[in-house]
Motif scaffolding. Sequence first.
Motif, PDB file in Angstrom:
ATOM      1  N   VAL A 236       1.619  10.103   3.667  1.00 13.04           N
ATOM      2  CA  VAL A 236       1.078   8.743   3.609  1.00 13.04           C
ATOM      3  C   VAL A 236       2.241   7.780   3.397  1.00 13.04           C
ATOM      4  CG1 VAL A 236      -0.385   7.140   2.314  1.00 13.04           C
ATOM      5  CG2 VAL A 236      -1.172   9.481   2.767  1.00 13.04           C
ATOM      6  N   GLN A 237       2.296   6.767   4.238  1.00 16.74           N
ATOM      7  CA  GLN A 237       3.400   5.817   4.194  1.00 16.74           C
ATOM      8  C   GLN A 237       3.166   4.744   3.129  1.00 16.74           C
ATOM      9  OE1 GLN A 237       6.096   6.339   6.213  1.00 16.74           O
ATOM     10  NE2 GLN A 237       4.976   8.173   6.846  1.00 16.74           N
ATOM     11  N   PRO A 238       4.251   4.222   2.536  1.00 17.12           N
ATOM     12  CA  PRO A 238       4.102   3.098   1.605  1.00 17.12           C
ATOM     13  C   PRO A 238       3.875   1.800   2.375  1.00 17.12           C
ATOM     14  CG  PRO A 238       6.411   3.622   1.884  1.00 17.12           C
ATOM     15  CD  PRO A 238       5.655   4.653   2.680  1.00 17.12           C
ATOM     16  N   TYR A 239       3.181   0.870   1.759  1.00 17.14           N
ATOM     17  CA  TYR A 239       2.988  -0.455   2.356  1.00 17.14           C
ATOM     18  C   TYR A 239       3.990  -1.392   1.702  1.00 17.14           C
ATOM     19  CZ  TYR A 239       0.635  -4.583   4.182  1.00 17.14           C
ATOM     20  OH  TYR A 239       0.349  -5.746   4.854  1.00 17.14           O
ATOM     21  N   PHE A 240       4.828  -2.040   2.517  1.00 12.68           N
ATOM     22  CA  PHE A 240       5.838  -2.910   1.923  1.00 12.68           C
ATOM     23  C   PHE A 240       5.987  -4.246   2.636  1.00 12.68           C
ATOM     24  CE2 PHE A 240       7.879   0.299   4.605  1.00 12.68           C
ATOM     25  CZ  PHE A 240       8.532  -0.479   5.548  1.00 12.68           C
ATOM     26  N   ARG A 241       5.095  -4.544   3.577  1.00 10.64           N
ATOM     27  CA  ARG A 241       5.151  -5.857   4.225  1.00 10.64           C
ATOM     28  C   ARG A 241       4.583  -6.928   3.303  1.00 10.64           C
ATOM     29  NH1 ARG A 241       2.077  -4.124   9.572  1.00 10.64           N
ATOM     30  NH2 ARG A 241       1.225  -2.674   8.033  1.00 10.64           N
ATOM     31  N   ASN A 242       5.055  -8.138   3.479  1.00  9.58           N
ATOM     32  CA  ASN A 242       4.531  -9.314   2.782  1.00  9.58           C
ATOM     33  C   ASN A 242       4.758  -9.279   1.264  1.00  9.58           C
ATOM     34  OD1 ASN A 242       3.438 -10.223   5.272  1.00  9.58           O
ATOM     35  ND2 ASN A 242       1.610  -8.982   4.943  1.00  9.58           N
ATOM     36  N   VAL A 248       9.255   1.041  -3.380  1.00 10.59           N
ATOM     37  CA  VAL A 248       9.533   2.407  -2.963  1.00 10.59           C
ATOM     38  C   VAL A 248       9.155   2.555  -1.498  1.00 10.59           C
ATOM     39  CG1 VAL A 248       8.806   4.809  -3.255  1.00 10.59           C
ATOM     40  CG2 VAL A 248       9.236   3.376  -5.267  1.00 10.59           C
ATOM     41  N   LYS A 249      10.036   3.169  -0.701  1.00  9.51           N
ATOM     42  CA  LYS A 249       9.777   3.296   0.736  1.00  9.51           C
ATOM     43  C   LYS A 249       9.718   4.756   1.199  1.00  9.51           C
ATOM     44  CE  LYS A 249      11.585  -1.247   1.946  1.00  9.51           C
ATOM     45  NZ  LYS A 249      12.460  -2.041   2.848  1.00  9.51           N
ATOM     46  N   SER A 250       9.614   5.686   0.270  1.00 11.72           N
ATOM     47  CA  SER A 250       9.447   7.097   0.618  1.00 11.72           C
ATOM     48  C   SER A 250       7.957   7.412   0.754  1.00 11.72           C
ATOM     49  CB  SER A 250      10.058   7.996  -0.457  1.00 11.72           C
ATOM     50  OG  SER A 250      11.453   7.768  -0.572  1.00 11.72           O
ATOM     51  N   SER A 251       7.631   8.369   1.622  1.00 13.83           N
ATOM     52  CA  SER A 251       6.243   8.754   1.850  1.00 13.83           C
ATOM     53  C   SER A 251       5.751   9.687   0.745  1.00 13.83           C
ATOM     54  CB  SER A 251       6.104   9.448   3.202  1.00 13.83           C
ATOM     55  OG  SER A 251       6.534   8.600   4.242  1.00 13.83           O
ATOM     56  N   LYS A 252       4.414   9.804   0.646  1.00 17.53           N
ATOM     57  CA  LYS A 252       3.785  10.749  -0.276  1.00 17.53           C
ATOM     58  C   LYS A 252       3.262  11.949   0.491  1.00 17.53           C
ATOM     59  CE  LYS A 252       2.048   8.165  -4.267  1.00 17.53           C
ATOM     60  NZ  LYS A 252       0.793   7.847  -4.999  1.00 17.53           N
ATOM     61  N   PHE A 305      -2.494   3.603   3.085  1.00 19.06           N
ATOM     62  CA  PHE A 305      -1.140   3.446   2.558  1.00 19.06           C
ATOM     63  C   PHE A 305      -1.205   3.567   1.041  1.00 19.06           C
ATOM     64  CE2 PHE A 305      -1.527   1.012   6.450  1.00 19.06           C
ATOM     65  CZ  PHE A 305      -0.366   1.294   7.153  1.00 19.06           C
ATOM     66  N   PHE A 306      -0.046   3.527   0.396  1.00 14.94           N
ATOM     67  CA  PHE A 306       0.015   3.347  -1.049  1.00 14.94           C
ATOM     68  C   PHE A 306       1.069   2.287  -1.328  1.00 14.94           C
ATOM     69  CE2 PHE A 306       3.534   6.223  -0.406  1.00 14.94           C
ATOM     70  CZ  PHE A 306       4.446   5.913  -1.398  1.00 14.94           C
ATOM     71  N   TRP A 307       1.147   1.837  -2.563  1.00 13.12           N
ATOM     72  CA  TRP A 307       2.094   0.775  -2.931  1.00 13.12           C
ATOM     73  C   TRP A 307       2.713   1.106  -4.278  1.00 13.12           C
ATOM     74  CZ3 TRP A 307       3.148  -2.658  -6.798  1.00 13.12           C
ATOM     75  CH2 TRP A 307       3.898  -3.797  -6.482  1.00 13.12           C
ATOM     76  N   ARG A 308       4.031   1.042  -4.356  1.00 12.00           N
ATOM     77  CA  ARG A 308       4.725   1.274  -5.623  1.00 12.00           C
ATOM     78  C   ARG A 308       6.013   0.474  -5.633  1.00 12.00           C
ATOM     79  NH1 ARG A 308       6.550   7.227  -6.895  1.00 12.00           N
ATOM     80  NH2 ARG A 308       4.319   7.561  -7.198  1.00 12.00           N
ATOM     81  N   GLY A 316      -2.687   3.338  -5.978  1.00 12.25           N
ATOM     82  CA  GLY A 316      -2.747   4.662  -5.374  1.00 12.25           C
ATOM     83  C   GLY A 316      -3.115   4.669  -3.907  1.00 12.25           C
ATOM     84  N   LEU A 317      -4.015   3.758  -3.494  1.00 13.69           N
ATOM     85  CA  LEU A 317      -4.495   3.751  -2.111  1.00 13.69           C
ATOM     86  C   LEU A 317      -4.695   2.317  -1.663  1.00 13.69           C
ATOM     87  CD1 LEU A 317      -5.779   5.046   0.451  1.00 13.69           C
ATOM     88  CD2 LEU A 317      -7.909   5.219  -0.830  1.00 13.69           C
ATOM     89  N   LEU A 318      -4.124   1.981  -0.511  1.00 15.08           N
ATOM     90  CA  LEU A 318      -4.334   0.678   0.116  1.00 15.08           C
ATOM     91  C   LEU A 318      -4.950   0.901   1.484  1.00 15.08           C
ATOM     92  CD1 LEU A 318      -1.148  -1.540  -0.467  1.00 15.08           C
ATOM     93  CD2 LEU A 318      -3.447  -2.016  -1.284  1.00 15.08           C
ATOM     94  N   LEU A 319      -6.053   0.225   1.763  1.00 15.65           N
ATOM     95  CA  LEU A 319      -6.632   0.231   3.101  1.00 15.65           C
ATOM     96  C   LEU A 319      -6.284  -1.091   3.776  1.00 15.65           C
ATOM     97  CD1 LEU A 319     -10.227   1.711   2.577  1.00 15.65           C
ATOM     98  CD2 LEU A 319      -8.167   2.873   3.359  1.00 15.65           C
ATOM     99  N   ASN A 320      -5.725  -0.994   4.956  1.00 19.40           N
ATOM    100  CA  ASN A 320      -5.361  -2.188   5.720  1.00 19.40           C
ATOM    101  C   ASN A 320      -6.318  -2.293   6.896  1.00 19.40           C
ATOM    102  OD1 ASN A 320      -4.105  -4.363   6.890  1.00 19.40           O
ATOM    103  ND2 ASN A 320      -2.322  -3.228   7.626  1.00 19.40           N
TER     104      ASN A 320
END
Length: 385
Positions: A236-242, A248-252, A305-308, A316-320
């Motif tokens: 699962v990829q991190p969300y880092f836009r905006n 953190v830009k590493s996947s889970k 996605f996730f965000w950290r 833990g979980l972001l739905l876009n």
Amino acid sequence: MIPRHITSAILALVGKFPVLTITGPRQSGKTTLIKKLFPDLPYFSLENPDFYERVVQDPRALFQTYGHRIILDEVQRFPQLLSYIQSIVDEDNESLFILSGSHNMLMMEGVSQTLAGRAVIFYLHPFSYAELKDHLPDDVSANFLCRQGGYPRIYDKDIPATAFYQSYLTTYVERNVRRLRNIGNLDAFTQFVRVCASFIGKTINKSSLATAAGIDRRTADTWLSVLRTSHIVYTVQPYFRNFKKRLVKSSKLYFRDTGLACTLLGINTEEQLLTYYQRGAIFENFIFNEVAKAFYNNGQTPPIFFWRDNAQHEIGLLLNVGGQLQPIEIKSGRTYRSDFFKQLNWFSKIADVPLYQPTVIYGGDDTQTINDQVLMSWRAVSRLV
């Protein structure tokens, strides 16, 4: 047969595309589903050695004998067939090919390169709770399903989960590995898979994975790719836009089925899972799978996605979905606590984009709205889609 929720999405596109491709893990029910949906089409599997040899020797004879409306299972074993199918569908408007396979990367590379614009792709995974709930006791727990997993044969044949997954590891994981990569030391590979199970829900550090498994980093990278290709794990990829913060830009890392992960971790009963020190990570993996299955069963790619940030604040979980972000926290506890919403409240203040319905998914049974935020039972996860 327990109805599969992906059925409507598949049937809605019959006649819209000349090629329907269904992929997913071995034993997830692809062949059973295809035969149920298309009982009048001839079915052939390239796993059958006699059929495989005949097709390799004379591919054109297959279509001349059985026509242009057929089912081909494990088609990634002979990807050259896709070029023949491309020529046929370009000339015959009445053609219909149902393709299936369990090697994601090999399957998708062939379909996307050869059948671009002609094929639609569906992903069938083991049963979701939404599919199983009418066949389970009303008081079934999330912990039971985390340990049991969702593979159809467990429920169809009443096979003990531990026995099923031990056989699955030997019969399918090792066979897939031998076919995909020339891995000589299967003991080392099995140990690597076990190590991956201990990293569930963690950001991927391939050097740490390699060290824990006793292999080099390049081998860890190769073997992780093999596990993704075989639908054993996913990232699962991190969300880092905006966001202006350092993130953190590493996947889970997660497993496609928590029953398999539990077996790898030596968790053989629901009671053992209840006392397992990383039970929260297993529950989180289960929820991620349930959300992903709900999207896949609607014919959609899961926008998860996730965000950290670097200060260890995490969602833990972001739905876009539709340009909106829905932040979701996952809590394994069965009893609601007011601090469940702590991270969501903090995130709502620092987010640079509008947020939709912040939600906590927890291990309890009640779903309710609390101060314009949703406390959602794990049983209701499919409502997110």
